[in-house]
Design an enzyme around this catalytic site. Structure first.
Site, PDB file in Angstrom:
ATOM      1  N   ALA A  33       0.924  -1.201   0.009  1.00  0.00           N
ATOM      2  CA  ALA A  33      -0.181  -0.064   0.243  1.00  0.00           C
ATOM      3  C   ALA A  33       0.985   1.245   0.032  1.00  0.00           C
ATOM      4  CB  ALA A  33      -1.022  -0.111   1.203  1.00  0.00           C
ATOM      5  N   GLU A  34       1.952   1.256   0.830  1.00  0.00           N
ATOM      6  CA  GLU A  34       2.820   2.394   0.900  1.00  0.00           C
ATOM      7  C   GLU A  34       3.514   2.437  -0.497  1.00  0.00           C
ATOM      8  OE1 GLU A  34       3.379   4.488   2.701  1.00  0.00           O
ATOM      9  OE2 GLU A  34       5.312   5.307   2.545  1.00  0.00           O
ATOM     10  N   ASP A  36       2.269   1.622  -3.224  1.00  0.00           N
ATOM     11  CA  ASP A  36       1.246   2.347  -4.193  1.00  0.00           C
ATOM     12  C   ASP A  36       0.955   3.864  -3.995  1.00  0.00           C
ATOM     13  OD1 ASP A  36       0.914  -0.173  -5.562  1.00  0.00           O
ATOM     14  OD2 ASP A  36      -1.024  -0.629  -4.364  1.00  0.00           O
ATOM     15  N   SER A  81      24.079 -18.912 -29.713  1.00  0.00           N
ATOM     16  CA  SER A  81      23.635 -20.221 -28.944  1.00  0.00           C
ATOM     17  C   SER A  81      24.526 -20.970 -28.458  1.00  0.00           C
ATOM     18  CB  SER A  81      22.895 -20.659 -29.974  1.00  0.00           C
ATOM     19  OG  SER A  81      23.501 -21.377 -31.081  1.00  0.00           O
ATOM     20  N   LYS A 114      19.995 -23.583 -16.478  1.00  0.00           N
ATOM     21  CA  LYS A 114      19.744 -22.825 -17.883  1.00  0.00           C
ATOM     22  C   LYS A 114      18.099 -22.698 -17.990  1.00  0.00           C
ATOM     23  CE  LYS A 114      20.352 -24.002 -22.976  1.00  0.00           C
ATOM     24  NZ  LYS A 114      19.042 -23.839 -23.261  1.00  0.00           N
ATOM     25  N   ARG A 135      15.976 -12.078 -28.897  1.00  0.00           N
ATOM     26  CA  ARG A 135      17.261 -12.727 -29.694  1.00  0.00           C
ATOM     27  C   ARG A 135      16.975 -12.722 -31.125  1.00  0.00           C
ATOM     28  NH1 ARG A 135      18.602 -18.425 -30.443  1.00  0.00           N
ATOM     29  NH2 ARG A 135      20.952 -18.574 -31.077  1.00  0.00           N
TER      30      ARG A 135
HETATM   31  S1  IVH Z   1      24.663 -18.172 -22.293  1.00  0.00           S
HETATM   32  C1  IVH Z   1      27.151 -17.302 -25.296  1.00  0.00           C
HETATM   33  N1  IVH Z   1      23.210 -18.820 -19.905  1.00  0.00           N
HETATM   34  O1  IVH Z   1      20.050 -20.882 -23.613  1.00  0.00           O
HETATM   35  C2  IVH Z   1      26.455 -17.760 -24.456  1.00  0.00           C
HETATM   36  N2  IVH Z   1      22.313 -19.229 -21.854  1.00  0.00           N
HETATM   37  O2  IVH Z   1      21.169 -21.924 -26.336  1.00  0.00           O
HETATM   38  C3  IVH Z   1      25.196 -17.310 -24.705  1.00  0.00           C
HETATM   39  N3  IVH Z   1      19.818 -19.646 -21.666  1.00  0.00           N
HETATM   40  O3  IVH Z   1      19.268 -18.530 -25.968  1.00  0.00           O
HETATM   41  C4  IVH Z   1      24.039 -17.850 -23.667  1.00  0.00           C
HETATM   42  N4  IVH Z   1      20.055 -20.039 -19.187  1.00  0.00           N
HETATM   43  O4  IVH Z   1      18.264 -18.076 -23.873  1.00  0.00           O
HETATM   44  C5  IVH Z   1      23.430 -18.712 -21.081  1.00  0.00           C
HETATM   45  N5  IVH Z   1      22.455 -19.187 -17.502  1.00  0.00           N
HETATM   46  C6  IVH Z   1      22.593 -19.116 -19.090  1.00  0.00           C
HETATM   47  C7  IVH Z   1      21.227 -19.612 -19.828  1.00  0.00           C
HETATM   48  C8  IVH Z   1      21.201 -19.539 -21.140  1.00  0.00           C
HETATM   49  C9  IVH Z   1      19.407 -20.030 -20.341  1.00  0.00           C
HETATM   50  C10 IVH Z   1      19.335 -19.878 -22.822  1.00  0.00           C
HETATM   51  C11 IVH Z   1      19.526 -18.560 -23.748  1.00  0.00           C
HETATM   52  C12 IVH Z   1      20.130 -19.103 -25.018  1.00  0.00           C
HETATM   53  C13 IVH Z   1      20.130 -20.628 -24.968  1.00  0.00           C
HETATM   54  C14 IVH Z   1      21.291 -21.225 -25.497  1.00  0.00           C
END
Ligand code: IVH
Length: 779
Positions: A33-34, A36, A81, A114, A135
């Site tokens: 509330a604060e 807000d 990737s 990940k 991306r």
């Molecule tokens: S590093 C150069 N760290 O995984 C390295 N990626 O296939 C770039 N992802 O599109 C990625 N957790 O969306 C990195 N701790 C993490 C991650 C991560 C999820 C995803 C990211 C990327 C895909 C890589």
């Protein structure tokens, strides 16, 4: 009064700080509330002084007007990737390649979860968030700045000091599981679109053209790396960079860790795998990154993935297969769960032949049909589920699926309560699928109390067909029990030598027959509870018994009448009514009575019913739209019976004083099939009850009948209103002040003058503990 610019700056800093503590550190420092209030003050200030409004102001998180489409953003540094590893040896190869190239053993790696969401890049200039992009194909993505502003875990302005003039932060936008569940629950309740999984939820939310919609989605963010850096420097290891990002206000996974060499990586993989189901978000593996930046530069890239990092994926939890049939499974509580019978497929190391479809809503949402190719998911210990349908592969003749209207096992109606996702077989006592559970409940100590009828006996007696319903318990004799035992022993190969020699132990069976016989004599309250009607626990059973007193009366009452019992609301009343509407359930009651079950405490309905037994209350009970208390009273005065009301033309409702809207609503309600009949039935029951209820004050129930009770002070376990209702239900008359006529004062915390007065007059005083004790003894 400070000047507006200074005040705005102060407010922003307070709001940023509060938001960071709440969304990033998970340590809130001010109440919502604060927050807000401060936000509103800033909004007003910015409205009065538009020159003070900046794009990184916390007021900009609410979401702007929608855009027609997203602009393209070229990534200054491509968003790469990752290569994948699926086995220990692939991880060891990864480490060996680095060691060989850098000619250094046992290297330090940053190991991170990940996250399963959507990769984004955030651009900050002079500490302010200026642009955010998806991306895309890695070289260019979509400008989703307006949407990202609504994600509270993303700082609009960097904290601390020392940030480069231009800084690109990369990370994952994701939907925490709890937020995902909450969102879907709400969507189901309000008929909105349900999200398939947290990952799709995150991706779909970010790609909303209307940021106001994004703002309503429970999105979060984790930073895991950087892109372009200009006009400043960052630490020379990845782990130190993450620490710096954390100081600048970014959420960084608490699970990130620096480990040594291949063994360290594999150990990390194991430990995260164990934690996986307990994490607040979905992950599909872990990522290993060489920690020192110089080493990273030396390693370089292959095609579009770095050589210094790799994703170690958890075994695939999803596989495609075909649906051979969709069947209904009836659970122990009657829940009807659709199950897909699948062409067997290996998922994460286990052969899966069935997958749950959860409920009819889920099927409707996914539109799963027999013949479809579907994606089956198996996560952790969770039952395999159908996660999606591959529509391109649908056979032409595949028909939409519908919940059958009757139980495949007992033929009773399958019903769904309003607002609930679950469908239930209403067969209850007569449905074999629910039978064992029903018998267990029926025989339990607080119900019919059949001593010695344990789970094993219930299983065996049901499996060998001795118990089709709870009523069959009262058909069992000594021979049945001994025969059952003999068949079980034969089946299990456990026939004792003594039996083979012709000696049969009979004592246990005699005891059981005796216990069953003893249970025949029971009370109405136990009997009603034993039936296992949904929503009828012990206290409701007791209240029903107290108020109506007679099974023959109760079992033929239309549901609205049950609402005359305190604490019985519409849902409970309907549930009782529905149970009694099932012919199978009535047959079970008949059989119980025919086989000697006797209710020992039948009595007349309580006199307290008198006050509420009229047409006005009945109309209110029926929950007719737009028929409020006032309208019901008007109708009650104008019509002298339910029949008269059913027979009346609509304009008579207006003559009775109803506004046109209410009159039409009532007429429309009466038009709907079954409603007029229900009203007539309930009207007839009302008349029957009126004739049965004792006149005058000789009420039958209520230990507090005739007592005047005053409640004072605060109670810890319930509100005073609740306590009052409970006491009234037990016959008490509530009064607001203490006088000589007061019989009892219940004094809670900080009771004042009323308590003093009661002491002075020598009136009985109870504290909360005494009250609870009393309420417990008189549920
Ligand atoms: S590093 C150069 N760290 O995984 C390295 N990626 O296939 C770039 N992802 O599109 C990625 N957790 O969306 C990195 N701790 C993490 C991650 C991560 C999820 C995803 C990211 C990327 C895909 C890589």
């Amino acid at each position: 009064m400070t000047n507006p610019a200074a005040r705005a700056a102060r407010l922003r800093s307070q709001l940023e700080d509060a938001s960071h503590r709440y969304h990033v550190l998970d340590e809130p420092n001010i109440p919502d509330a604060e927050y807000d209030r401060l936000l509103r003050e800033l909004e007003e200030l910015e409205a009065a002084h538009p020159e003070l409004l900046t794009p990184d102001s916390p007021t900009q998180r609410v979401g702007n007007a929608p855009s027609a489409k997203f602009a393209e953003v070229r990534h200054a540094i491509p968003m790469l990737s990752l290569g994948n590893a699926f086995s220990e040896s692939e991880v060891r190869d990864f480490v060996r390649r680095i060691e060989e190239k850098l000619r250094r053993p046992v290297l330090e790696f940053s190991a991170e979860p990940k996250l399963d969401g959507l990769a984004i890049s955030l651009r900050y200039e002079d500490g302010s968030f200026v642009q955010g992009a998806t991306r895309g194909d890695g070289a260019s993505g979509e400008d989703v700045t307006a949407n990202l502003r609504t994600v509270k875990a993303i700082p609009l302005h960097l904290r601390g000091t020392g940030w480069p003039q231009v800084l690109e932060v990369r990370g994952e936008v994701y939907m925490p599981r709890a937020g995902f569940e909450r969102y879907n629950e709400n969507a189901r309740l309000h008929g909105g679109k349900v999200l398939a999984n947290p990952r799709n939820g995150a991706a779909g939310s970010l790609r909303q053209l209307d940021p106001r919609l994004t703002a309503q989605r429970p999105l979060a963010f984790f930073a895991y790396g950087i892109g372009l850096v200009e006009g400043g420097a960052l630490p020379d290891t990845h782990s130190a960079t993450l620490a710096r990002l954390r100081e600048w206000g970014f959420p960084v996974s608490a699970e990130s860790k620096v480990v040594q060499g291949a063994d360290g990586l594999l150990g990390y993989y194991q430990s995260i795998g164990k934690k996986r189901d307990a994490l607040a978000f979905d992950i599909d593996g872990v990522v290993y990154k060489l920690d020192d930046n110089a080493g990273q530069r030396e390693m370089g890239f292959v095609s579009r993935a770095p050589r210094w990092a790799i994703a170690h994926k958890f075994p695939a939890q999803e596989q495609a297969t075909t649906v051979e049939a969709i069947e209904i499974q009836i659970g122990r509580t009657g829940a009807a769960t659709p199950v897909a019978r699948l062409n067997p497929v290996q998922v994460a190391g286990v052969v899966v032949t069935n997958a749950t479809l959860h409920n009819a809503d889920q099927i409707a949402r996914l539109d799963v049909r027999v013949g479809d190719t579907v994606i089956v998911r198996r996560a952790g210990d969770v039952i395999p589920e159908v996660a999606g349908v591959m529509l391109e592969q649908r056979p032409k003749n595949a028909m939409p699926w519908a919940m059958p209207s009757t139980c495949p096992i007992c033929g009773s109606e399958i019903v769904r309560e309003e607002g609930e996702a679950v469908w239930r077989c209403s067969g209850e006592l007569s449905c074999p699928a629910q039978r064992k559970e029903a018998i267990r409940h029926f025989a339990s100590r607080r119900a019919m109390d059949i001593e010695g009828l344990g789970d094993r006996f219930i299983e065996d007696l049901s499996d060998f067909g001795y118990l089709q319903s709870v009523a069959d318990l009262y058909k069992l004799n000594l021979e049945d029990l001994l025969e059952m035992k003999r068949r079980v022993d034969e089946r299990d190969g456990t026939t004792p030598e003594t039996v083979k020699a012709g000696k049969v132990a009979t004592r246990w069976a005699e005891n059981l027959v005796e216990a069953i016989d003893r249970s025949r004599k029971t009370t109405l309250e136990r009997f009603l509870f034993a039936l296992g009607i949904q929503h009828v626990g012990e206290s409701t059973a007791k209240a029903l018994a107290n108020w109506f007193g007679d099974l023959e009366l109760i079992r033929h009452l239309p549901w609205p009448l049950f609402k005359h019992v305190p604490d019985v609301g519409g849902e409970v009343a309907r549930s009782i009514g529905h149970f009694l509407d099932q012919p199978g359930n009535q047959q079970v009651i008949d059989a119980l009575l025919a086989r000697g079950v006797v209710i020992s405490d039948t009595h007349l309905p309580t006199a307290k019913l008198q006050e509420s037994l009229d047409l006005a209350n009945l109309l209110l009970d029926l929950e007719i739209p737009k028929i409020t208390r006032i309208r019901a009273d008007q109708l009650g005065k104008a019509f002298d019976s339910a029949q008269a009301l059913v027979d009346a033309p609509t304009h008579h409702f207006v003559t009775a004083g109803l506004p046109a809207e209410s009159a039409e609503s009532l007429a429309a309600w009466l038009e709907k099939p079954g409603n007029a009949a229900l009203l007539l039935l309930a009207g007839a029951a009302l008349a029957t009850l009126q004739a049965m209820v004792p006149q005058g004050d000789e009420s039958t129930a209520g230990p507090l009948d005739g007592k005047t009770v005053v409640l004072t002070g605060g109670l810890a376990s319930m509100s005073r209103g609740q306590a009052g209702e409970k006491l009234e239900a037990l016959g008490a008359k509530l009064a607001g002040s203490v006088s000589k006529k007061t019989s009892l004062v219940v004094a809670g915390e900080a009771a004042g003058s009323k308590l003093a007065k009661a002491e002075e007059l020598g009136i009985e005083i109870w504290d909360e503990a005494r009250l609870l004790e009393f309420l417990e003894a008189n549920p």
